[in-house]
Motif scaffolding. Sequence first.
Motif, PDB file in Angstrom:
ATOM      1  N   THR A  96       0.844  -1.198   0.000  1.00 56.49           N
ATOM      2  CA  THR A  96       0.000   0.000   0.000  1.00 56.49           C
ATOM      3  C   THR A  96       0.878   1.246   0.000  1.00 56.49           C
ATOM      4  O   THR A  96       1.749   1.395   0.866  1.00 56.49           O
ATOM      5  CB  THR A  96      -0.894   0.017   1.259  1.00 56.49           C
ATOM      6  N   PRO A  97       0.661   2.149  -0.961  1.00 64.76           N
ATOM      7  CA  PRO A  97       1.506   3.357  -0.997  1.00 64.76           C
ATOM      8  C   PRO A  97       1.171   4.299   0.166  1.00 64.76           C
ATOM      9  O   PRO A  97       0.031   4.386   0.602  1.00 64.76           O
ATOM     10  CB  PRO A  97       1.145   3.996  -2.339  1.00 64.76           C
ATOM     11  N   ILE A  98       2.206   4.982   0.649  1.00 66.86           N
ATOM     12  CA  ILE A  98       1.982   5.987   1.690  1.00 66.86           C
ATOM     13  C   ILE A  98       1.723   7.361   1.076  1.00 66.86           C
ATOM     14  O   ILE A  98       1.196   8.246   1.742  1.00 66.86           O
ATOM     15  CB  ILE A  98       3.160   6.060   2.696  1.00 66.86           C
ATOM     16  N   ASN A  99       2.076   7.498  -0.209  1.00 66.40           N
ATOM     17  CA  ASN A  99       1.834   8.758  -0.901  1.00 66.40           C
ATOM     18  C   ASN A  99       1.848   8.503  -2.411  1.00 66.40           C
ATOM     19  O   ASN A  99       2.712   7.801  -2.909  1.00 66.40           O
ATOM     20  CB  ASN A  99       2.914   9.787  -0.533  1.00 66.40           C
ATOM     21  N   ILE A 100       0.882   9.068  -3.107  1.00 66.76           N
ATOM     22  CA  ILE A 100       0.863   9.008  -4.571  1.00 66.76           C
ATOM     23  C   ILE A 100       1.115  10.420  -5.066  1.00 66.76           C
ATOM     24  O   ILE A 100       0.369  11.340  -4.738  1.00 66.76           O
ATOM     25  CB  ILE A 100      -0.486   8.469  -5.098  1.00 66.76           C
ATOM     26  N   THR A 101       2.196  10.562  -5.839  1.00 69.37           N
ATOM     27  CA  THR A 101       2.578  11.892  -6.311  1.00 69.37           C
ATOM     28  C   THR A 101       1.740  12.284  -7.529  1.00 69.37           C
ATOM     29  O   THR A 101       0.968  11.483  -8.055  1.00 69.37           O
ATOM     30  CB  THR A 101       4.070  11.922  -6.701  1.00 69.37           C
ATOM     31  N   GLU A 102       1.950  13.494  -7.985  1.00 71.13           N
ATOM     32  CA  GLU A 102       1.269  13.979  -9.193  1.00 71.13           C
ATOM     33  C   GLU A 102       2.140  13.783 -10.431  1.00 71.13           C
ATOM     34  O   GLU A 102       1.789  14.243 -11.515  1.00 71.13           O
ATOM     35  CB  GLU A 102       0.912  15.456  -9.025  1.00 71.13           C
ATOM     36  N   ILE A 103       3.284  13.081 -10.272  1.00 71.73           N
ATOM     37  CA  ILE A 103       4.202  12.854 -11.396  1.00 71.73           C
ATOM     38  C   ILE A 103       3.685  11.661 -12.200  1.00 71.73           C
ATOM     39  O   ILE A 103       3.588  10.543 -11.690  1.00 71.73           O
ATOM     40  CB  ILE A 103       5.630  12.569 -10.891  1.00 71.73           C
ATOM     41  N   GLU A 104       3.350  11.924 -13.456  1.00 72.09           N
ATOM     42  CA  GLU A 104       2.834  10.858 -14.313  1.00 72.09           C
ATOM     43  C   GLU A 104       3.987  10.014 -14.847  1.00 72.09           C
ATOM     44  O   GLU A 104       5.022  10.546 -15.265  1.00 72.09           O
ATOM     45  CB  GLU A 104       2.042  11.451 -15.479  1.00 72.09           C
ATOM     46  N   THR A 105       3.785   8.715 -14.857  1.00 72.93           N
ATOM     47  CA  THR A 105       4.837   7.816 -15.338  1.00 72.93           C
ATOM     48  C   THR A 105       5.017   7.911 -16.856  1.00 72.93           C
ATOM     49  O   THR A 105       6.071   7.575 -17.368  1.00 72.93           O
ATOM     50  CB  THR A 105       4.543   6.352 -14.942  1.00 72.93           C
ATOM     51  N   ALA A 106       4.018   8.417 -17.558  1.00 78.23           N
ATOM     52  CA  ALA A 106       4.110   8.561 -19.011  1.00 78.23           C
ATOM     53  C   ALA A 106       5.147   9.614 -19.397  1.00 78.23           C
ATOM     54  O   ALA A 106       5.667   9.613 -20.517  1.00 78.23           O
ATOM     55  CB  ALA A 106       2.746   8.931 -19.585  1.00 78.23           C
ATOM     56  N   THR A 107       5.477  10.523 -18.480  1.00 80.01           N
ATOM     57  CA  THR A 107       6.458  11.570 -18.773  1.00 80.01           C
ATOM     58  C   THR A 107       7.898  11.107 -18.559  1.00 80.01           C
ATOM     59  O   THR A 107       8.831  11.838 -18.881  1.00 80.01           O
ATOM     60  CB  THR A 107       6.203  12.810 -17.892  1.00 80.01           C
ATOM     61  N   LEU A 108       8.099   9.906 -18.028  1.00 81.28           N
ATOM     62  CA  LEU A 108       9.451   9.406 -17.738  1.00 81.28           C
ATOM     63  C   LEU A 108      10.115   8.847 -18.991  1.00 81.28           C
ATOM     64  O   LEU A 108       9.434   8.374 -19.903  1.00 81.28           O
ATOM     65  CB  LEU A 108       9.382   8.299 -16.679  1.00 81.28           C
ATOM     66  N   ASN A 109      11.437   8.909 -19.029  1.00 83.25           N
ATOM     67  CA  ASN A 109      12.156   8.251 -20.128  1.00 83.25           C
ATOM     68  C   ASN A 109      12.106   6.736 -19.919  1.00 83.25           C
ATOM     69  O   ASN A 109      11.722   6.249 -18.853  1.00 83.25           O
ATOM     70  CB  ASN A 109      13.588   8.779 -20.261  1.00 83.25           C
ATOM     71  N   ASP A 110      12.482   5.982 -20.931  1.00 81.20           N
ATOM     72  CA  ASP A 110      12.353   4.520 -20.881  1.00 81.20           C
ATOM     73  C   ASP A 110      13.136   3.899 -19.728  1.00 81.20           C
ATOM     74  O   ASP A 110      12.662   2.982 -19.055  1.00 81.20           O
ATOM     75  CB  ASP A 110      12.801   3.903 -22.204  1.00 81.20           C
ATOM     76  N   THR A 111      14.342   4.374 -19.493  1.00 85.04           N
ATOM     77  CA  THR A 111      15.187   3.823 -18.432  1.00 85.04           C
ATOM     78  C   THR A 111      14.549   4.025 -17.066  1.00 85.04           C
ATOM     79  O   THR A 111      14.457   3.089 -16.262  1.00 85.04           O
ATOM     80  CB  THR A 111      16.585   4.474 -18.464  1.00 85.04           C
ATOM     81  N   ASP A 112      14.108   5.252 -16.779  1.00 86.14           N
ATOM     82  CA  ASP A 112      13.475   5.537 -15.500  1.00 86.14           C
ATOM     83  C   ASP A 112      12.179   4.739 -15.340  1.00 86.14           C
ATOM     84  O   ASP A 112      11.864   4.253 -14.250  1.00 86.14           O
ATOM     85  CB  ASP A 112      13.186   7.034 -15.361  1.00 86.14           C
ATOM     86  N   PHE A 113      11.433   4.578 -16.435  1.00 86.59           N
ATOM     87  CA  PHE A 113      10.179   3.838 -16.372  1.00 86.59           C
ATOM     88  C   PHE A 113      10.442   2.367 -16.017  1.00 86.59           C
ATOM     89  O   PHE A 113       9.748   1.785 -15.190  1.00 86.59           O
ATOM     90  CB  PHE A 113       9.412   3.943 -17.704  1.00 86.59           C
ATOM     91  N   GLU A 114      11.485   1.773 -16.632  1.00 88.16           N
ATOM     92  CA  GLU A 114      11.833   0.378 -16.325  1.00 88.16           C
ATOM     93  C   GLU A 114      12.283   0.232 -14.873  1.00 88.16           C
ATOM     94  O   GLU A 114      11.917  -0.726 -14.198  1.00 88.16           O
ATOM     95  CB  GLU A 114      12.928  -0.111 -17.267  1.00 88.16           C
ATOM     96  N   LEU A 115      13.078   1.175 -14.390  1.00 93.30           N
ATOM     97  CA  LEU A 115      13.503   1.140 -12.985  1.00 93.30           C
ATOM     98  C   LEU A 115      12.310   1.258 -12.049  1.00 93.30           C
ATOM     99  O   LEU A 115      12.243   0.581 -11.023  1.00 93.30           O
ATOM    100  CB  LEU A 115      14.505   2.260 -12.697  1.00 93.30           C
ATOM    101  N   LEU A 116      11.382   2.101 -12.403  1.00 88.51           N
ATOM    102  CA  LEU A 116      10.192   2.312 -11.579  1.00 88.51           C
ATOM    103  C   LEU A 116       9.347   1.035 -11.504  1.00 88.51           C
ATOM    104  O   LEU A 116       8.761   0.737 -10.461  1.00 88.51           O
ATOM    105  CB  LEU A 116       9.363   3.474 -12.138  1.00 88.51           C
TER     106      LEU A 116
END
Length: 137
Positions: A96-116
């Motif tokens: 369960t997340p303790i916080n959900i940010t307003e940062i959309e995962t669609a805005t991330l580059n491929d490397t950061d998205f895979e790490l996430l």
Amino acid sequence: MSSNHIFFVNFFALKVLFFPCAGIIKDEKELINMKNKRRIAAAAVLAVFSALVCVAALRAPKAEVPAEEDQAPPAAEYYLRDCDGFIAVYRGASATPINITEIETATLNDTDFELLQKGIPAESRNELLLLLEDLSS
């Protein structure tokens, strides 16, 4: 008692103690010869036993080392993961997340998205804030 008689008595005592099943030993050379034969036999038995142990060790199944992907990540205080298209902060291994940010995962580059997708660990609150700042830009 003569020295020959004492030698024979001592020799006979050795024969009885060390070779009770052997026939009558006639002289000291024969006794030395038998001792050498016993030493050679003991060395041969030791060599065969050592060879068997080596063969058994070589044939033993090897322990499998899990691949890096199979290993659990080290426990961190926080993790960043994807939650419905947004970056979420999780405490430890919690689902369960303790916080959900307003940062959309669609805005991330491929490397950061895979790490996430795997989970980005943060050892402290300061490291968490730095990661969030980096991912938001």
